[in-house]
Motif scaffolding. Sequence first.
Motif, PDB file in Angstrom:
ATOM      1  N   ALA A  14       2.039  -8.216  -8.305  1.00  0.00           N
ATOM      2  CA  ALA A  14       2.167  -9.572  -7.772  1.00  0.00           C
ATOM      3  C   ALA A  14       1.303  -9.726  -6.532  1.00  0.00           C
ATOM      4  O   ALA A  14       1.559  -9.132  -5.514  1.00  0.00           O
ATOM      5  N   LYS A  15       0.249 -10.530  -6.623  1.00  0.00           N
ATOM      6  CA  LYS A  15      -0.711 -10.644  -5.538  1.00  0.00           C
ATOM      7  C   LYS A  15      -0.110 -11.232  -4.289  1.00  0.00           C
ATOM      8  O   LYS A  15      -0.500 -10.904  -3.186  1.00  0.00           O
ATOM      9  N   ASP A  16       0.836 -12.161  -4.439  1.00  0.00           N
ATOM     10  CA  ASP A  16       1.379 -12.831  -3.267  1.00  0.00           C
ATOM     11  C   ASP A  16       2.471 -12.013  -2.586  1.00  0.00           C
ATOM     12  O   ASP A  16       3.034 -12.444  -1.592  1.00  0.00           O
ATOM     13  N   ASP A  17       2.760 -10.838  -3.114  1.00  0.00           N
ATOM     14  CA  ASP A  17       3.827 -10.037  -2.512  1.00  0.00           C
ATOM     15  C   ASP A  17       3.307  -8.738  -1.929  1.00  0.00           C
ATOM     16  O   ASP A  17       4.061  -7.815  -1.694  1.00  0.00           O
ATOM     17  N   LYS A  18       1.990  -8.650  -1.688  1.00  0.00           N
ATOM     18  CA  LYS A  18       1.429  -7.405  -1.167  1.00  0.00           C
ATOM     19  C   LYS A  18       2.039  -7.043   0.177  1.00  0.00           C
ATOM     20  O   LYS A  18       2.384  -5.906   0.434  1.00  0.00           O
ATOM     21  N   ASP A  19       2.158  -8.057   1.066  1.00  0.00           N
ATOM     22  CA  ASP A  19       2.691  -7.777   2.387  1.00  0.00           C
ATOM     23  C   ASP A  19       4.154  -7.365   2.336  1.00  0.00           C
ATOM     24  O   ASP A  19       4.644  -6.678   3.230  1.00  0.00           O
ATOM     25  N   ALA A  20       4.864  -7.803   1.291  1.00  0.00           N
ATOM     26  CA  ALA A  20       6.283  -7.460   1.180  1.00  0.00           C
ATOM     27  C   ALA A  20       6.481  -5.962   0.996  1.00  0.00           C
ATOM     28  O   ALA A  20       7.529  -5.418   1.315  1.00  0.00           O
ATOM     29  N   LEU A  21       5.433  -5.276   0.494  1.00  0.00           N
ATOM     30  CA  LEU A  21       5.553  -3.841   0.281  1.00  0.00           C
ATOM     31  C   LEU A  21       5.638  -3.070   1.578  1.00  0.00           C
ATOM     32  O   LEU A  21       5.941  -1.888   1.575  1.00  0.00           O
ATOM     33  N   MET A 189      -3.079  -0.206   0.419  1.00  0.00           N
ATOM     34  CA  MET A 189      -4.417  -0.276  -0.157  1.00  0.00           C
ATOM     35  C   MET A 189      -4.337  -0.136  -1.672  1.00  0.00           C
ATOM     36  O   MET A 189      -3.561   0.671  -2.191  1.00  0.00           O
ATOM     37  N   HIS A 190      -5.135  -0.920  -2.354  1.00  0.00           N
ATOM     38  CA  HIS A 190      -5.298  -0.755  -3.802  1.00  0.00           C
ATOM     39  C   HIS A 190      -6.553   0.083  -4.000  1.00  0.00           C
ATOM     40  O   HIS A 190      -7.640  -0.326  -3.612  1.00  0.00           O
ATOM     41  N   TYR A 246       2.875   6.344  -2.388  1.00  0.00           N
ATOM     42  CA  TYR A 246       1.846   5.946  -3.343  1.00  0.00           C
ATOM     43  C   TYR A 246       2.508   5.596  -4.662  1.00  0.00           C
ATOM     44  O   TYR A 246       3.625   6.036  -4.953  1.00  0.00           O
ATOM     45  N   ALA A 247       1.838   4.788  -5.457  1.00  0.00           N
ATOM     46  CA  ALA A 247       2.368   4.381  -6.762  1.00  0.00           C
ATOM     47  C   ALA A 247       1.209   4.220  -7.736  1.00  0.00           C
ATOM     48  O   ALA A 247       0.204   3.574  -7.406  1.00  0.00           O
ATOM     49  N   ILE A 248       1.332   4.818  -8.906  1.00  0.00           N
ATOM     50  CA  ILE A 248       0.298   4.703  -9.933  1.00  0.00           C
ATOM     51  C   ILE A 248       0.369   3.296 -10.525  1.00  0.00           C
ATOM     52  O   ILE A 248       1.422   2.868 -10.992  1.00  0.00           O
ATOM     53  N   ILE A 249      -0.751   2.591 -10.513  1.00  0.00           N
ATOM     54  CA  ILE A 249      -0.780   1.202 -11.002  1.00  0.00           C
ATOM     55  C   ILE A 249      -1.261   1.116 -12.442  1.00  0.00           C
ATOM     56  O   ILE A 249      -0.706   0.387 -13.250  1.00  0.00           O
ATOM     57  N   SER A 250      -2.299   1.857 -12.776  1.00  0.00           N
ATOM     58  CA  SER A 250      -2.829   1.774 -14.135  1.00  0.00           C
ATOM     59  C   SER A 250      -3.437   3.107 -14.559  1.00  0.00           C
ATOM     60  O   SER A 250      -3.848   3.916 -13.723  1.00  0.00           O
ATOM     61  N   SER A 259      -6.139   3.517 -11.207  1.00  0.00           N
ATOM     62  CA  SER A 259      -5.936   2.861  -9.914  1.00  0.00           C
ATOM     63  C   SER A 259      -4.534   3.178  -9.409  1.00  0.00           C
ATOM     64  O   SER A 259      -3.624   3.448 -10.197  1.00  0.00           O
ATOM     65  N   PHE A 260      -4.378   3.134  -8.089  1.00  0.00           N
ATOM     66  CA  PHE A 260      -3.068   3.391  -7.495  1.00  0.00           C
ATOM     67  C   PHE A 260      -2.959   2.676  -6.158  1.00  0.00           C
ATOM     68  O   PHE A 260      -3.964   2.315  -5.537  1.00  0.00           O
ATOM     69  N   GLU A 261      -1.716   2.431  -5.751  1.00  0.00           N
ATOM     70  CA  GLU A 261      -1.428   1.847  -4.438  1.00  0.00           C
ATOM     71  C   GLU A 261      -1.200   2.983  -3.449  1.00  0.00           C
ATOM     72  O   GLU A 261      -0.527   3.967  -3.765  1.00  0.00           O
ATOM     73  N   LEU A 262      -1.741   2.842  -2.251  1.00  0.00           N
ATOM     74  CA  LEU A 262      -1.606   3.872  -1.228  1.00  0.00           C
ATOM     75  C   LEU A 262      -1.204   3.226   0.088  1.00  0.00           C
ATOM     76  O   LEU A 262      -1.868   2.301   0.564  1.00  0.00           O
ATOM     77  N   GLU A 263      -0.093   3.704   0.667  1.00  0.00           N
ATOM     78  CA  GLU A 263       0.370   3.180   1.945  1.00  0.00           C
ATOM     79  C   GLU A 263      -0.265   3.975   3.090  1.00  0.00           C
ATOM     80  O   GLU A 263      -0.223   5.202   3.103  1.00  0.00           O
ATOM     81  N   VAL A 264      -0.839   3.251   4.040  1.00  0.00           N
ATOM     82  CA  VAL A 264      -1.397   3.889   5.229  1.00  0.00           C
ATOM     83  C   VAL A 264      -0.243   4.284   6.142  1.00  0.00           C
ATOM     84  O   VAL A 264       0.583   3.437   6.488  1.00  0.00           O
ATOM     85  N   PRO A 265      -0.136   5.554   6.545  1.00  0.00           N
ATOM     86  CA  PRO A 265       0.959   5.951   7.442  1.00  0.00           C
ATOM     87  C   PRO A 265       0.913   5.156   8.739  1.00  0.00           C
ATOM     88  O   PRO A 265      -0.159   4.756   9.204  1.00  0.00           O
ATOM     89  N   ARG A 266       2.070   4.957   9.309  1.00  0.00           N
ATOM     90  CA  ARG A 266       2.181   4.139  10.513  1.00  0.00           C
ATOM     91  C   ARG A 266       1.324   4.664  11.655  1.00  0.00           C
ATOM     92  O   ARG A 266       0.691   3.904  12.377  1.00  0.00           O
TER      93      ARG A 266
END
Length: 379
Positions: A14-21, A189-190, A246-250, A259-266
């Motif tokens: 969901a493109k509009d929910d990226k910040d919600a992650l 990050m995607h 991280y989460a595998i997207i495809s 492709s995968f989602e990767l969270e930048v550490p704080r």
Amino acid sequence: MIEFSKACVHDFSAKDDKDALLMPYYDTSDPRYFDKGKKKMAEDKNEHFYASDGAKTWIELLRKTALFDKKTGKSLLSQTQRNFRKEREDSKQTDIFHTPILDIPCKDDYGLMDINPFGLGKRPRFSTITYDLNDSKITVTGSGEYGLATIFDYDIVIFMVSHLVRQMNKLKNDVERGVKNPKLPPRIMHVNVSDLFKYIEIEDGGYQHKALLSKLQRLKGTLVEIEKKLDKSTRRVGSLSLIGDYAIISKTKTGNISSFELEVPRWIYDGVVRQGDPTVLTLCDEYMLIKNGYHKFLARIARKSAGEDSWDWNIRHLYERSGTPQTLKDFQRDIKKAIDDLKEDPIKEYTIIYKETGKGRKKDLDIYISKTVVDPIKK
């Protein structure tokens, strides 16, 4: 029991929910979890919090950090800092979720560049690394199942830091051009795997795709615990992860990750986004082409210690900063061989040599690192 906030279970596509992650999750078994299920964590006095936490836009960042010149009233963040390269006029703006591979310099966090928060070999190690430094004690541990991250796994962290720096560079250039109150880069990050492999200079083949998940598992499981000894130490304190969730997207038809989602550490995000002078240094241009673990180690420590000048290391001090499980004798042998190999294929921007001194029991080894002077005529 791990209890996720609603934002964490949104569809990643969901493109509009990226910040919600960016919403956190709470471990209800953690003793800091309290207040009858209100999902609020008690503040740990040993953890470093930033006044800018929660800022999502440029103006919010300025208000929360008060990063402005008290005499002139001008924002200290409104100008591109020295760590940010000016964007080419012909380059197009891109979304952080789909950043193409361009001429993006390799950036690393300088707070960890004088040690190795990983193993130097290509195979993971399972023993703990301890650095007992003058200003702090640093302990690096890996998961019992996957082991410590390797110096080659860490290329993914450099990829992450470098792209975040580029996004902040674009934001600051936008502010200089008159864009009002742009949003700060999100922490998610995607990552397109083919682009990642191009950036870190590895072959886009089946083996590397299969090894990618193991790299992410090791990076996620590697923790850096920092305890300050001196109040004047500028190092962060607490427990730092090399990457966030991280989460595998495809995946491809053959089952490879595409492709995968990767969270930048704080701690990385704050160091790049929420500081007047970002806590990063630029590595040599051809860092990703270096395929020898000792050469990568020397390139990082050369950039941190020598910088634009020169520095010398006694082999014992270099040994202490390497984190290697080897004996000093074996490490000295391998470092000498690694430096000898640099005569044929030198690290760009730095000249590294060694000199043996003394005899018998007093025999010693010194490493000399200096910035390479490039002749503009021959360049």
